[in-house]
Design a protein around this motif. Structure first.
Motif, short mmCIF file in Angstrom:
data_model
loop_
_atom_site.label_atom_id
_atom_site.label_comp_id
_atom_site.label_asym_id
_atom_site.label_seq_id
_atom_site.Cartn_x
_atom_site.Cartn_y
_atom_site.Cartn_z
N MET A 1 -20.61 -9.08 6.19
CA MET A 1 -21.10 -7.74 6.46
C MET A 1 -20.54 -7.28 7.81
O MET A 1 -20.52 -8.03 8.78
N ALA A 2 -20.12 -6.04 7.88
CA ALA A 2 -19.54 -5.49 9.10
C ALA A 2 -20.62 -5.22 10.14
O ALA A 2 -21.78 -4.98 9.82
N THR A 3 -20.22 -5.24 11.39
CA THR A 3 -21.11 -4.91 12.50
C THR A 3 -20.95 -3.43 12.80
O THR A 3 -19.84 -2.93 12.96
N LEU A 4 -22.09 -2.72 12.89
CA LEU A 4 -22.07 -1.29 13.15
C LEU A 4 -22.33 -1.00 14.62
O LEU A 4 -23.03 -1.76 15.30
N THR A 5 -21.80 0.12 15.09
CA THR A 5 -22.08 0.58 16.45
C THR A 5 -23.20 1.61 16.37
O THR A 5 -23.06 2.62 15.69
N PRO A 6 -24.31 1.37 17.07
CA PRO A 6 -25.42 2.31 17.01
C PRO A 6 -25.16 3.55 17.85
O PRO A 6 -24.34 3.54 18.76
N GLU A 7 -25.88 4.62 17.52
CA GLU A 7 -25.84 5.83 18.35
C GLU A 7 -26.54 5.55 19.67
O GLU A 7 -27.59 4.91 19.71
N VAL A 8 -25.95 6.04 20.76
CA VAL A 8 -26.51 5.90 22.10
C VAL A 8 -26.68 7.30 22.66
O VAL A 8 -25.74 8.10 22.66
N THR A 9 -27.89 7.62 23.11
CA THR A 9 -28.13 8.92 23.74
C THR A 9 -28.50 8.68 25.20
O THR A 9 -29.08 7.64 25.55
N LEU A 24 -31.03 6.71 35.01
CA LEU A 24 -30.45 7.13 33.74
C LEU A 24 -31.44 6.82 32.64
O LEU A 24 -32.11 5.79 32.67
N TYR A 25 -31.54 7.70 31.65
CA TYR A 25 -32.27 7.42 30.42
C TYR A 25 -31.21 7.06 29.39
O TYR A 25 -30.34 7.85 29.09
N GLY A 82 -35.96 1.75 18.29
CA GLY A 82 -34.79 1.39 19.06
C GLY A 82 -35.16 0.84 20.42
O GLY A 82 -36.29 0.41 20.65
N VAL A 83 -34.19 0.87 21.33
CA VAL A 83 -34.37 0.35 22.67
C VAL A 83 -34.21 1.51 23.65
O VAL A 83 -33.18 2.17 23.67
N GLU A 84 -35.27 1.75 24.44
CA GLU A 84 -35.23 2.79 25.46
C GLU A 84 -35.08 2.12 26.81
O GLU A 84 -35.83 1.20 27.15
N LEU A 85 -34.12 2.60 27.60
CA LEU A 85 -33.86 2.04 28.91
C LEU A 85 -34.00 3.12 29.97
O LEU A 85 -33.56 4.26 29.75
N VAL A 86 -34.59 2.77 31.08
CA VAL A 86 -34.57 3.61 32.27
C VAL A 86 -33.85 2.78 33.32
O VAL A 86 -34.40 1.82 33.86
N LEU A 87 -32.60 3.12 33.57
CA LEU A 87 -31.73 2.35 34.44
C LEU A 87 -31.66 3.00 35.81
O LEU A 87 -31.26 4.15 35.94
N ARG A 88 -32.03 2.26 36.83
CA ARG A 88 -31.98 2.76 38.20
C ARG A 88 -30.55 2.74 38.69
O ARG A 88 -29.88 1.71 38.65
N ASP A 113 -28.72 13.36 25.44
CA ASP A 113 -30.10 13.49 24.97
C ASP A 113 -30.66 14.77 25.57
O ASP A 113 -31.18 14.78 26.68
N PHE A 114 -30.56 15.87 24.84
CA PHE A 114 -30.97 17.16 25.37
C PHE A 114 -32.49 17.29 25.49
O PHE A 114 -32.97 18.17 26.20
N ASP A 115 -33.26 16.42 24.84
CA ASP A 115 -34.72 16.43 25.03
C ASP A 115 -35.10 15.97 26.43
O ASP A 115 -36.15 16.34 26.94
N LYS A 116 -34.27 15.15 27.05
CA LYS A 116 -34.56 14.62 28.37
C LYS A 116 -33.66 15.20 29.46
O LYS A 116 -33.92 15.00 30.63
N TRP A 117 -32.61 15.89 29.06
CA TRP A 117 -31.63 16.39 30.02
C TRP A 117 -32.21 17.52 30.87
O TRP A 117 -32.93 18.37 30.39
N VAL A 118 -31.86 17.50 32.16
CA VAL A 118 -32.19 18.58 33.09
C VAL A 118 -30.92 18.87 33.86
O VAL A 118 -30.21 17.94 34.28
N ASP A 119 -30.62 20.14 34.05
CA ASP A 119 -29.43 20.49 34.83
C ASP A 119 -29.58 20.00 36.26
O ASP A 119 -30.68 19.94 36.81
#
Length: 188
Positions: A1-9, A24-25, A82-88, A113-119
């Protein structure tokens, strides 16, 4: 079975004076990957994830980051979605990173990720603790961050439109032509 690349936002915040507001989120969107079959590694310049979901699909992604992060002060939340990261970010600075990845080549699986994005110029006006402290607004008690649902949906100001009132008195009657064809009355 092939390995898939997940979507990252991803989205970000920056500060030149407060390291707790300089992060970073990053969300790795892999549904139904149990923690027991997931391998997440954070280094100063890379985030890598490998995991297999309940259906046997294997996912892998390795992200060489634009700049350095502080893995010890970063947060991880692994859920069924999924996995949510808050990276300092390691370096303080008001400027946003121009991109998530070191390489400037666009990759199809990394999205904003436009739900979390701020200008950049509006980040002081945004709630700074919305996701970093509470992972998506969920409070420490698992609640929804102090939302008072009793104040929502109370009708229009002045009490108009409450209790399912129907006001059909102002609607014009529809007219039918003799031939049986329906005519739509134009309202002006």
């Amino acid at each position: 079975m092939a390995t898939l690349t997940p979507e990252v936002t991803w989205a970000q915040r920056s500060s030149d004076s407060d390291e707790t507001r300089n992060y970073l989120y990053v969300s790795i969107n892999v549904a139904d990957v149990p923690t027991s079959s997931a391998d997440l590694k954070l280094t100063a310049t890379n985030v890598s994830f490998t995991g297999t979901n309940l259906k046997g699909t294997k996912y892998h992604v390795s992200l060489d980051l634009y700049a350095e992060i502080d893995p010890e002060n970063s947060k991880v939340n692994h859920s069924s979605r999924g996995v949510e990261l808050v990276l300092r970010k390691k370096t303080l600075g008001i400027e946003f990173w121009p991109r998530l990845l070191k390489e400037s080549k666009k990759v199809h699986f990394v999205k904003t990720d436009f739900d979390k994005w701020v200008d950049e110029d509006e980040q002081d006006e945004a709630q700074d603790d919305d996701y970093a402290a509470n992972f998506g607004g969920f409070g420490e008690d698992g609640g929804l961050g102090g939302i008072d649902f009793s104040k929502l949906g109370g009708g229009l100001p002045g009490g108009e439109g409450l209790e399912g009132e129907e006001d059909d008195e102002d609607l014009p009657e529809l007219e039918e032509e003799e031939s049986g064809d329906k005519k739509i009355e134009e309202l002006s």
